[in-house]
Design an enzyme around this catalytic site. Structure first.
Site, PDB file in Angstrom:
ATOM      1  N   ASN A 404      52.870  21.275 -48.011  1.00 51.61           N
ATOM      2  CA  ASN A 404      52.959  20.345 -46.889  1.00 51.61           C
ATOM      3  C   ASN A 404      52.107  20.802 -45.703  1.00 51.61           C
ATOM      4  OD1 ASN A 404      53.757  18.442 -44.981  1.00 51.61           O
ATOM      5  ND2 ASN A 404      55.834  18.345 -45.761  1.00 51.61           N
ATOM      6  N   ASP A 405      52.559  21.820 -44.997  1.00 47.23           N
ATOM      7  CA  ASP A 405      51.829  22.237 -43.795  1.00 47.23           C
ATOM      8  C   ASP A 405      50.393  22.659 -44.097  1.00 47.23           C
ATOM      9  OD1 ASP A 405      54.040  21.799 -42.210  1.00 47.23           O
ATOM     10  OD2 ASP A 405      54.798  23.839 -42.465  1.00 47.23           O
ATOM     11  N   VAL A 406      50.169  23.282 -45.256  1.00 41.87           N
ATOM     12  CA  VAL A 406      48.833  23.825 -45.562  1.00 41.87           C
ATOM     13  C   VAL A 406      47.830  22.732 -45.928  1.00 41.87           C
ATOM     14  CG1 VAL A 406      49.756  26.057 -46.273  1.00 41.87           C
ATOM     15  CG2 VAL A 406      49.427  24.246 -47.971  1.00 41.87           C
ATOM     16  N   PHE A 444      57.778  23.632 -43.072  1.00 34.56           N
ATOM     17  CA  PHE A 444      58.476  24.579 -42.201  1.00 34.56           C
ATOM     18  C   PHE A 444      58.170  24.326 -40.728  1.00 34.56           C
ATOM     19  CE2 PHE A 444      57.983  27.271 -46.116  1.00 34.56           C
ATOM     20  CZ  PHE A 444      59.312  27.168 -46.483  1.00 34.56           C
ATOM     21  N   SER A 445      57.000  23.748 -40.450  1.00 30.22           N
ATOM     22  CA  SER A 445      56.613  23.541 -39.053  1.00 30.22           C
ATOM     23  C   SER A 445      57.361  22.389 -38.417  1.00 30.22           C
ATOM     24  CB  SER A 445      55.107  23.274 -38.972  1.00 30.22           C
ATOM     25  OG  SER A 445      54.799  22.015 -39.552  1.00 30.22           O
TER      26      SER A 445
END
Length: 479
Positions: A404-406, A444-445
């Protein structure tokens, strides 16, 4: 009871320690590449077994029976953990190991102070290094417990912020340093009180550093846990090295320095991968969610295109190049074997398949590499961020599984926020993007991912393992 090898000369002992140190260095060198990493682990473990074994046999600490019983129990616990802990839980296990190393260093330094003051001796070199070991070890132990708790879900993984937090941290840091200075300068302040020379100072130092360890990690969100784990690993090495100076033990100094230096290098690499400084990670308190669940649904509403394994199979059928981007969700679903099988099937049909690995994918450095190696994915197929990013524009299909974030493109455009400026995998440049997730929940962000709503993105909702296996089965039926 005399030691079994009590007659071993100091030069012979130093030579054995030297061999152990060489094994540590060779093992660390081998760990720099996935192919030689297993051998590096074995070599390092052999060096540690040699160092611990010779120390136990030479040192007159306890009876040999008790010592070997302790080693047997410790080895049994280690084997049990290695066999039973899931790969998804490995990051928190590493965090606990870091903490145990730091805690052990603080306790050993304290025990050495007891021996020293019990004989009435006063050595500034020992008290000063013991103070450092106590501070670093205590911070490492409690910080690692909080980090492991956040990773395991028993502690809230969001960033806990409060007004004046930096001043509170500074207060406990100053308190622990002052206690250390008191330990060094005036160890006999309370005169004839038993153990008065070290008890107040050392325990005040340990207590203040322990609180500081908790305060340092609590404000850090889950998005930065990989960096925290790497940094605490470095701390545990530094604590061990300083304890080596307390005990005048060369092999402990070597091993601790190697762990500390390698952990620090890894931490710097991780920070660069997330485009932030180490100070920002520790004092910035990033990781707060920026949108509520309802707000995220509003962002995605009407803009999401869903797909099915059947449609994905048809898309893959006309692809010449496919890139697979794994994330923590693949680890949770244990989908690596199905993903590896899909890659193998595609390659048999002449499709060029590679894997794009972000440095902070998962919750531990190298997490994705380990999982894919477990599924026998060739190392040559793994490409890091700098290698794979220029190729996305020439890629027909990108399959994002559990990441997700990456892969969040807002990192390239946002001026502020948990992932602003973080280098990401630009998967949106591919002709078609398939994102396999259970839901539209953020990473996570806590930042919404506009990739999900792009015109060339299709969301393949479902459990990673089940969905990939269904895709594999359909592909087999049609080829």
């Amino acid at each position: 009871m005399a030691a079994i090898l009590g007659g071993l000369s100091a030069s012979a002992l130093a030579f054995v320690y030297l061999i152990a140190g060489i094994l540590f260095i060779q093992g660390l060198r081998d760990m720099t590449h996935p192919r030689t990493a297993p051998r590096g682990n074995l070599i390092s473990a052999g060096g540690m077994a040699l160092a611990v074994g010779i120390t136990v046999l030479v040192t007159d600490i306890l009876s040999p029976v008790l010592l070997f019983a302790g080693l047997l129990v410790g080895a049994a616990i280690g084997v049990w953990l290695a066999v039973t802990v899931e790969t998804t839980e490995m990051p928190q296990l590493v965090g606990l190991f870091n903490g145990f190393g730091g805690g052990a260093s603080a306790l050993v330094a304290g025990a050495e102070l007891i021996d020293m003051f019990g004989t009435g001796a006063f050595q500034v070199g020992v008290t000063s290094t013991a103070a450092l070991a106590g501070i670093i070890g205590s911070v490492t132990f409690w910080g690692s417990l909080v980090a492991a708790g956040k990773l395991h879900g028993v502690v809230d993984d969001s960033a806990v912020r409060y007004s004046g937090e930096q001043a509170v941290k500074a207060l406990f840091l100053v308190l622990s340093v002052l206690a250390g200075l008191h330990l060094i300068v005036r160890p006999n302040l309370l005169g004839a009180v038993p153990l008065a020379g070290w008890v107040p100072s050392y325990w005040v130092l340990v207590a203040a550093a322990s609180i500081l360890g908790v305060l340092l990690v609590i404000p850090i969100g889950g998005a930065d846990m990989p960096v925290v784990i790497a940094l605490l690993n470095s701390y545990s090495g530094l604590a061990a090295a300083t304890t080596g100076f307390v005990l005048d033990n060369s092999v402990l100094i070597i091993a601790g320095t190697l762990v500390g230096a390698s952990g620090l290098i890894l931490t710097v690499i991780m920070c660069e991968s997330m485009n932030r400084s180490l100070a920002n990670v520790f004092f910035g308190g990033i990781g707060e969610a920026s949108e509520s669940g309802e707000e995220m649904e509003d962002i995605y509403e009407g803009n999401i295109t869903t797909t099915s394994p059947e449609e994905v199979e048809m898309t893959l059928d006309v692809a010449d190049r496919v890139v697979i981007v794994p994330g923590y969700g693949m680890a949770v679903a244990q989908a690596q074997h199905a993903v590896a099988e899909l890659a193998e099937l595609l390659e048999k049909e002449g499709v060029d398949v590679e894997f794009g690995i972000h440095p902070v994918a998962g919750r531990m450095p190298g997490h994705m590499n380990v999982l894919l190696a477990e599924a026998d994915v060739p190392y040559e197929k793994l490409r890091d961020l700098e290698e794979i990013n220029p190729t996305f524009s020439q890629t027909d299909v990108v399959i994002v599984i559990g990441a997700n974030d990456v892969v969040n493109p807002s990192a390239n455009t946002a001026d502020s926020g948990p992932i602003a400026g973080m280098p990401v995998l630009n998967v949106g440049e591919a002709r078609t993007v398939i994102v396999n997730k259970r839901s539209l929940s953020p990473g996570f962000s806590g930042v919404p991912n506009p990739l999900f709503a792009q015109d060339n993105t299709n969301m393949l909702f479902g459990d990673g393992k089940e969905t990939m296996q269904e895709l594999v089965n359909i592909y087999k039926e049609n080829h």
